[in-house]
Design a protein around this motif. Structure first.
Motif, PDB file in Angstrom:
ATOM      1  N   GLU A 245       0.827  -1.206   0.000  1.00  0.00           N
ATOM      2  CA  GLU A 245       0.000   0.000   0.000  1.00  0.00           C
ATOM      3  C   GLU A 245       0.861   1.256   0.000  1.00  0.00           C
ATOM      4  O   GLU A 245       0.551   2.237  -0.688  1.00  0.00           O
ATOM      5  N   ARG A 246       1.973   1.225   0.744  1.00  0.00           N
ATOM      6  CA  ARG A 246       2.830   2.393   0.877  1.00  0.00           C
ATOM      7  C   ARG A 246       3.425   2.805  -0.482  1.00  0.00           C
ATOM      8  O   ARG A 246       3.578   3.997  -0.752  1.00  0.00           O
ATOM      9  N   VAL A 247       3.778   1.829  -1.313  1.00  0.00           N
ATOM     10  CA  VAL A 247       4.427   2.147  -2.599  1.00  0.00           C
ATOM     11  C   VAL A 247       3.490   1.905  -3.776  1.00  0.00           C
ATOM     12  O   VAL A 247       3.926   1.903  -4.928  1.00  0.00           O
ATOM     13  N   GLY A 248       2.195   1.708  -3.486  1.00  0.00           N
ATOM     14  CA  GLY A 248       1.247   1.291  -4.511  1.00  0.00           C
ATOM     15  C   GLY A 248       1.051   2.243  -5.661  1.00  0.00           C
ATOM     16  O   GLY A 248       0.638   1.838  -6.754  1.00  0.00           O
ATOM     17  N   ASP A 249       1.337   3.531  -5.484  1.00  0.00           N
ATOM     18  CA  ASP A 249       1.163   4.479  -6.583  1.00  0.00           C
ATOM     19  C   ASP A 249       2.130   4.220  -7.728  1.00  0.00           C
ATOM     20  O   ASP A 249       1.800   4.460  -8.889  1.00  0.00           O
ATOM     21  N   ARG A 250       3.314   3.738  -7.401  1.00  0.00           N
ATOM     22  CA  ARG A 250       4.339   3.563  -8.434  1.00  0.00           C
ATOM     23  C   ARG A 250       4.712   2.108  -8.670  1.00  0.00           C
ATOM     24  O   ARG A 250       5.261   1.777  -9.727  1.00  0.00           O
ATOM     25  N   PHE A 251       4.437   1.243  -7.702  1.00  0.00           N
ATOM     26  CA  PHE A 251       4.868  -0.140  -7.820  1.00  0.00           C
ATOM     27  C   PHE A 251       3.723  -1.091  -7.456  1.00  0.00           C
ATOM     28  O   PHE A 251       2.956  -0.825  -6.538  1.00  0.00           O
ATOM     29  N   GLU A 252       3.654  -2.181  -8.192  1.00  0.00           N
ATOM     30  CA  GLU A 252       2.715  -3.256  -7.867  1.00  0.00           C
ATOM     31  C   GLU A 252       3.534  -4.443  -7.369  1.00  0.00           C
ATOM     32  O   GLU A 252       4.333  -5.013  -8.126  1.00  0.00           O
ATOM     33  N   ILE A 253       3.369  -4.782  -6.114  1.00  0.00           N
ATOM     34  CA  ILE A 253       4.147  -5.863  -5.520  1.00  0.00           C
ATOM     35  C   ILE A 253       3.354  -7.161  -5.588  1.00  0.00           C
ATOM     36  O   ILE A 253       2.239  -7.254  -5.091  1.00  0.00           O
ATOM     37  N   LYS A 254       3.962  -8.162  -6.222  1.00  0.00           N
ATOM     38  CA  LYS A 254       3.365  -9.491  -6.304  1.00  0.00           C
ATOM     39  C   LYS A 254       4.242 -10.462  -5.517  1.00  0.00           C
ATOM     40  O   LYS A 254       5.466 -10.349  -5.505  1.00  0.00           O
ATOM     41  N   ARG A 255       3.597 -11.419  -4.867  1.00  0.00           N
ATOM     42  CA  ARG A 255       4.328 -12.374  -4.043  1.00  0.00           C
ATOM     43  C   ARG A 255       4.693 -13.618  -4.846  1.00  0.00           C
ATOM     44  O   ARG A 255       3.899 -14.099  -5.645  1.00  0.00           O
ATOM     45  N   TRP A 256       5.906 -14.107  -4.583  1.00  0.00           N
ATOM     46  CA  TRP A 256       6.413 -15.277  -5.312  1.00  0.00           C
ATOM     47  C   TRP A 256       6.866 -16.320  -4.297  1.00  0.00           C
ATOM     48  O   TRP A 256       7.804 -16.081  -3.542  1.00  0.00           O
ATOM     49  N   PRO A 257       6.210 -17.499  -4.241  1.00  0.00           N
ATOM     50  CA  PRO A 257       6.550 -18.499  -3.220  1.00  0.00           C
ATOM     51  C   PRO A 257       7.792 -19.300  -3.591  1.00  0.00           C
ATOM     52  O   PRO A 257       8.177 -19.380  -4.764  1.00  0.00           O
ATOM     53  N   GLY A 258       8.384 -19.903  -2.584  1.00  0.00           N
ATOM     54  CA  GLY A 258       9.536 -20.765  -2.840  1.00  0.00           C
ATOM     55  C   GLY A 258      10.298 -21.069  -1.565  1.00  0.00           C
ATOM     56  O   GLY A 258       9.996 -20.553  -0.492  1.00  0.00           O
ATOM     57  N   GLY A 259      11.324 -21.912  -1.701  1.00  0.00           N
ATOM     58  CA  GLY A 259      12.216 -22.204  -0.586  1.00  0.00           C
ATOM     59  C   GLY A 259      13.235 -21.092  -0.409  1.00  0.00           C
ATOM     60  O   GLY A 259      13.573 -20.390  -1.361  1.00  0.00           O
ATOM     61  N   THR A 260      13.736 -20.950   0.805  1.00  0.00           N
ATOM     62  CA  THR A 260      14.639 -19.844   1.122  1.00  0.00           C
ATOM     63  C   THR A 260      15.824 -19.760   0.169  1.00  0.00           C
ATOM     64  O   THR A 260      16.127 -18.687  -0.368  1.00  0.00           O
ATOM     65  N   ASP A 261      16.540 -20.864  -0.052  1.00  0.00           N
ATOM     66  CA  ASP A 261      17.745 -20.816  -0.880  1.00  0.00           C
ATOM     67  C   ASP A 261      17.432 -20.339  -2.293  1.00  0.00           C
ATOM     68  O   ASP A 261      18.151 -19.503  -2.864  1.00  0.00           O
ATOM     69  N   ARG A 262      16.356 -20.862  -2.867  1.00  0.00           N
ATOM     70  CA  ARG A 262      15.996 -20.473  -4.239  1.00  0.00           C
ATOM     71  C   ARG A 262      15.547 -19.027  -4.299  1.00  0.00           C
ATOM     72  O   ARG A 262      15.847 -18.303  -5.266  1.00  0.00           O
ATOM     73  N   LEU A 263      14.833 -18.558  -3.296  1.00  0.00           N
ATOM     74  CA  LEU A 263      14.378 -17.169  -3.279  1.00  0.00           C
ATOM     75  C   LEU A 263      15.555 -16.207  -3.181  1.00  0.00           C
ATOM     76  O   LEU A 263      15.593 -15.178  -3.868  1.00  0.00           O
ATOM     77  N   VAL A 264      16.517 -16.524  -2.335  1.00  0.00           N
ATOM     78  CA  VAL A 264      17.686 -15.658  -2.197  1.00  0.00           C
ATOM     79  C   VAL A 264      18.488 -15.640  -3.497  1.00  0.00           C
ATOM     80  O   VAL A 264      18.965 -14.583  -3.935  1.00  0.00           O
ATOM     81  N   ASP A 265      18.642 -16.805  -4.129  1.00  0.00           N
ATOM     82  CA  ASP A 265      19.329 -16.847  -5.423  1.00  0.00           C
ATOM     83  C   ASP A 265      18.615 -15.971  -6.449  1.00  0.00           C
ATOM     84  O   ASP A 265      19.253 -15.299  -7.273  1.00  0.00           O
ATOM     85  N   ALA A 266      17.282 -15.963  -6.404  1.00  0.00           N
ATOM     86  CA  ALA A 266      16.510 -15.179  -7.356  1.00  0.00           C
ATOM     87  C   ALA A 266      16.676 -13.679  -7.119  1.00  0.00           C
ATOM     88  O   ALA A 266      16.609 -12.885  -8.057  1.00  0.00           O
ATOM     89  N   VAL A 267      16.898 -13.266  -5.880  1.00  0.00           N
ATOM     90  CA  VAL A 267      17.206 -11.863  -5.600  1.00  0.00           C
ATOM     91  C   VAL A 267      18.586 -11.526  -6.155  1.00  0.00           C
ATOM     92  O   VAL A 267      18.797 -10.462  -6.757  1.00  0.00           O
ATOM     93  N   CYS A 268      19.538 -12.430  -5.958  1.00  0.00           N
ATOM     94  CA  CYS A 268      20.905 -12.187  -6.443  1.00  0.00           C
ATOM     95  C   CYS A 268      20.945 -11.982  -7.948  1.00  0.00           C
ATOM     96  O   CYS A 268      21.657 -11.095  -8.432  1.00  0.00           O
ATOM     97  N   ASP A 269      20.185 -12.797  -8.695  1.00  0.00           N
ATOM     98  CA  ASP A 269      20.254 -12.668 -10.160  1.00  0.00           C
ATOM     99  C   ASP A 269      19.195 -11.730 -10.735  1.00  0.00           C
ATOM    100  O   ASP A 269      19.068 -11.602 -11.946  1.00  0.00           O
ATOM    101  N   GLY A 270      18.435 -11.059  -9.860  1.00  0.00           N
ATOM    102  CA  GLY A 270      17.526 -10.022 -10.324  1.00  0.00           C
ATOM    103  C   GLY A 270      16.134 -10.456 -10.671  1.00  0.00           C
ATOM    104  O   GLY A 270      15.300  -9.632 -11.052  1.00  0.00           O
TER     105      GLY A 270
END
Length: 303
Positions: A114-139
């Motif tokens: 809600e705080r950033v909703g004017d400019r950004f739409e945040i969608k949630r992506w499920p997964g295991g911790t290791d895979r999620l962190v890897d996905a942040v690293c590679d963008g």
């Protein structure tokens, strides 16, 4: 190599059972087995060790699994990524969410959206911790919640957001009317790890700590869910470890003969952090979002 071969491989790797994987794929086990053999022949590596009782990933299969999952995730995201191009007025960001997230954390995720909703739409992506962190690293993901500890990648920055007390998941009829349990009282039960134990560094470490403290018995489950662990515990064969807070979503899988008790002589705590890439936050495309996240998650939650 066809994408279907990778989907077949991932299904079998997840289930470690050809019949179960075939049912989920709505096909027979025999053609599924042939497709896996075709893939093994094309790659020049055996991916599974099979006998009449068990199916196991080989070293090559273990190496292929995260690659195949990554390819399929990219392909499966094509449609919605293309759809998002029709809405250029807001940038879509993906926020990684591991399983069993506490409802208070979900409320804070809603507040951030809600705080950033004017400019950004945040969608949630499920997964295991290791895979999620890897996905942040590679963008692929903008930010992620993750169970600590996480490997110390210098490109990442983290903010501790929640601390949750853990307790023993035990058969209720073995401990009637009890308010706590000691480790020694669990010695005759096997430990059944949570569904995230294989991919979660914290629970792998917890398993080692229990072994060091004298709890050596284990029940190895090749394919398990939270309700599957509850079934094993309810039968009186094992205990597990999970969140104590009754509002935790994993509590929804408790059966009649299952209860969660605090330890009297052991105090495990599960920590959750919020992660992002420093270069995207410091003058990058996530600067505004990360600044808002620092405010929303400023006070660490306790449960």
């Amino acid at each position: 190599m066809e994408l279907l071969h990778l989907r077949y491989f991932v299904a079998v790797a997840q289930e470690l059972n050809f019949s179960t994987a075939a049912r989920k794929l709505h096909m027979a086990a025999s053609p599924l087995s042939r497709r896996i053999k075709d893939l093994e022949g094309e790659l020049g590596h055996r991916l599974f060790d099979r006998d009449t009782h068990k199916v196991r990933l080989t070293a090559a299969g273990t190496a292929l699994l995260p690659i195949a999952r990554g390819v399929l995730e990219q392909v499966d995201s094509i449609q919605w990524r293309l759809d998002e191009t029709a809405r250029p007025q807001r940038t879509t960001l993906l926020l990684g969410v591991p399983s069993g997230i506490h409802p208070d954390l979900r409320m804070r995720m809603d507040t951030l959206a809600e705080r950033v909703g004017d400019r950004f739409e945040i969608k949630r992506w499920p997964g295991g911790t290791d895979r999620l962190v890897d996905a942040v690293c590679d963008g692929r993901l903008a930010l992620t919640l993750a169970r600590l500890p996480v490997g110390g990648d210098p490109a990442l920055e983290q903010l501790p957001v929640m601390s949750e007390r853990l307790g023993a998941v035990v058969p209720r009829d073995r401990f009637p009317g009890r308010e706590s349990v000691a480790l020694a009282e669990l010695a005759d039960l096997a430990y059944a790890g949570s569904p995230t134990a294989v991919t979660n560094a914290y629970f792998r470490g917890l398993d080692r700590r229990l072994s060091d403290l004298g709890l050596k018995k284990r029940i190895e489950l090749s394919s398990v869910t939270f309700d599957g662990v509850s079934e094993i515990v309810a039968s009186g064969l094992a205990f597990s470890i999970s969140m104590l807070d009754s509002r935790s979503p994993v509590q929804n899988y408790r059966l009649d003969n299952v209860t969660v008790l605090p330890f009297s002589d052991f105090h495990p705590t599960l920590e959750t952090g919020l992660f992002w890439r420093k270069d995207r936050a410091d003058g990058g495309d996530l600067e505004e979002v990360v600044a808002a996240a620092r405010e929303v998650f400023a006070d660490r939650l306790l449960a």
